[in-house]
Design a protein around this motif. Structure first.
Motif, PDB file in Angstrom:
ATOM      1  N   ASP A   1     -27.643  -1.031  -3.212  1.00 50.66           N
ATOM      2  CA  ASP A   1     -27.107   0.347  -3.770  1.00 50.66           C
ATOM      3  C   ASP A   1     -28.102   1.221  -3.329  1.00 50.66           C
ATOM      4  OD1 ASP A   1     -29.892  -0.677  -4.456  1.00 50.66           O
ATOM      5  OD2 ASP A   1     -29.267  -0.137  -7.329  1.00 50.66           O
ATOM      6  N   ASN A   2     -28.800   0.806  -2.698  1.00 51.23           N
ATOM      7  CA  ASN A   2     -29.595   1.800  -1.554  1.00 51.23           C
ATOM      8  C   ASN A   2     -29.911   1.873  -0.385  1.00 51.23           C
ATOM      9  OD1 ASN A   2     -32.815   1.332  -0.853  1.00 51.23           O
ATOM     10  ND2 ASN A   2     -32.147   0.770  -3.243  1.00 51.23           N
ATOM     11  N   GLU A   3     -29.835   2.880   0.780  1.00 60.87           N
ATOM     12  CA  GLU A   3     -29.677   2.374   1.979  1.00 60.87           C
ATOM     13  C   GLU A   3     -31.295   2.458   2.794  1.00 60.87           C
ATOM     14  OE1 GLU A   3     -28.204   5.027   6.050  1.00 60.87           O
ATOM     15  OE2 GLU A   3     -29.612   6.409   4.790  1.00 60.87           O
ATOM     16  N   GLU A   4     -32.395   2.946   1.952  1.00 60.53           N
ATOM     17  CA  GLU A   4     -33.649   1.635   2.094  1.00 60.53           C
ATOM     18  C   GLU A   4     -33.060   0.053   1.657  1.00 60.53           C
ATOM     19  OE1 GLU A   4     -38.342   1.905   1.359  1.00 60.53           O
ATOM     20  OE2 GLU A   4     -37.185   3.663   1.408  1.00 60.53           O
ATOM     21  N   GLN A   5     -32.871   0.255   1.011  1.00 62.52           N
ATOM     22  CA  GLN A   5     -32.354  -1.873   1.102  1.00 62.52           C
ATOM     23  C   GLN A   5     -31.991  -2.030   1.487  1.00 62.52           C
ATOM     24  OE1 GLN A   5     -30.642  -2.131  -2.521  1.00 62.52           O
ATOM     25  NE2 GLN A   5     -32.156  -3.816  -2.833  1.00 62.52           N
TER      26      GLN A   5
END
Length: 167
Positions: free
Chosen positions: A20-24
């Motif tokens: 759900d997020n780019e960093e992850q």
């Protein structure tokens, strides 16, 4: 109880919903995929590994047969009896329940028993301590520290190459 089987293109419907997020996502993909993950990227990924005799993606199934995890077995070296694990991920809905350790244990059992390798390696970013602890709990040890291994936005991420050997 988890099961391991070859990953199929249709399994991508699960995998595409786990970030759900780019960093992850970048901690998982190290820039090998673009965010957000799409079915087309998964289909391309499956095609790539169909033609590579030294690697194959694996799906991890829960007791009902639902895809709960994924990992890639790659860079098989049959002369050195070694293998790398990569793209390791669990469905966020089941994290924190010990299934990560079970998944790694199952994959190691497959590597050591079925593939008959003696050594398995993986890489994990230093800013992903939960994953590193999971791997250490299954016997992986630090083999090499690589400073600034990956650039993400304005950051340089370090990583560890970890190794476990058949007992």
């Amino acid at each position: 109880m988890l099961r391991l089987r070859p990953f199929k293109p249709r399994d991508g419907e699960y995998l595409t919903g786990w970030f759900d997020n780019e960093e992850q996502f970048m901690k998982w993909s190290a820039g090998q995929f673009s965010f957000p993950l799409t079915r087309q990227q998964i289909e391309d990924y499956c095609r790539k590994w169909e033609s590579d005799e030294k690697g194959w993606p694996m799906a991890v199934l829960d007791e009902t047969g639902r895809v709960t995890g994924h990992l890639l077995m790659r860079m098989a070296d049959y002369e050195e009896n070694s293998l790398f694990f990569g793209f390791i991920v669990l469905d966020p809905c089941v994290r924190g329940k010990g299934l990560g350790r079970e998944m790694i244990s199952l994959a190691l059992s497959y590597a050591f028993t079925i593939l008959k390798v003696d050594t398995v390696r993986l890489r994990v970013f230093a800013n992903n301590p939960g994953a590193k602890r999971c791997y250490e709990a299954e016997g992986f040890q630090e083999e090499e520290f690589i400073k600034g291994a990956f650039s993400y936005r304005e950051e340089q991420w370090d990583n560890y190459q970890m190794v476990v050997r058949k007992q």
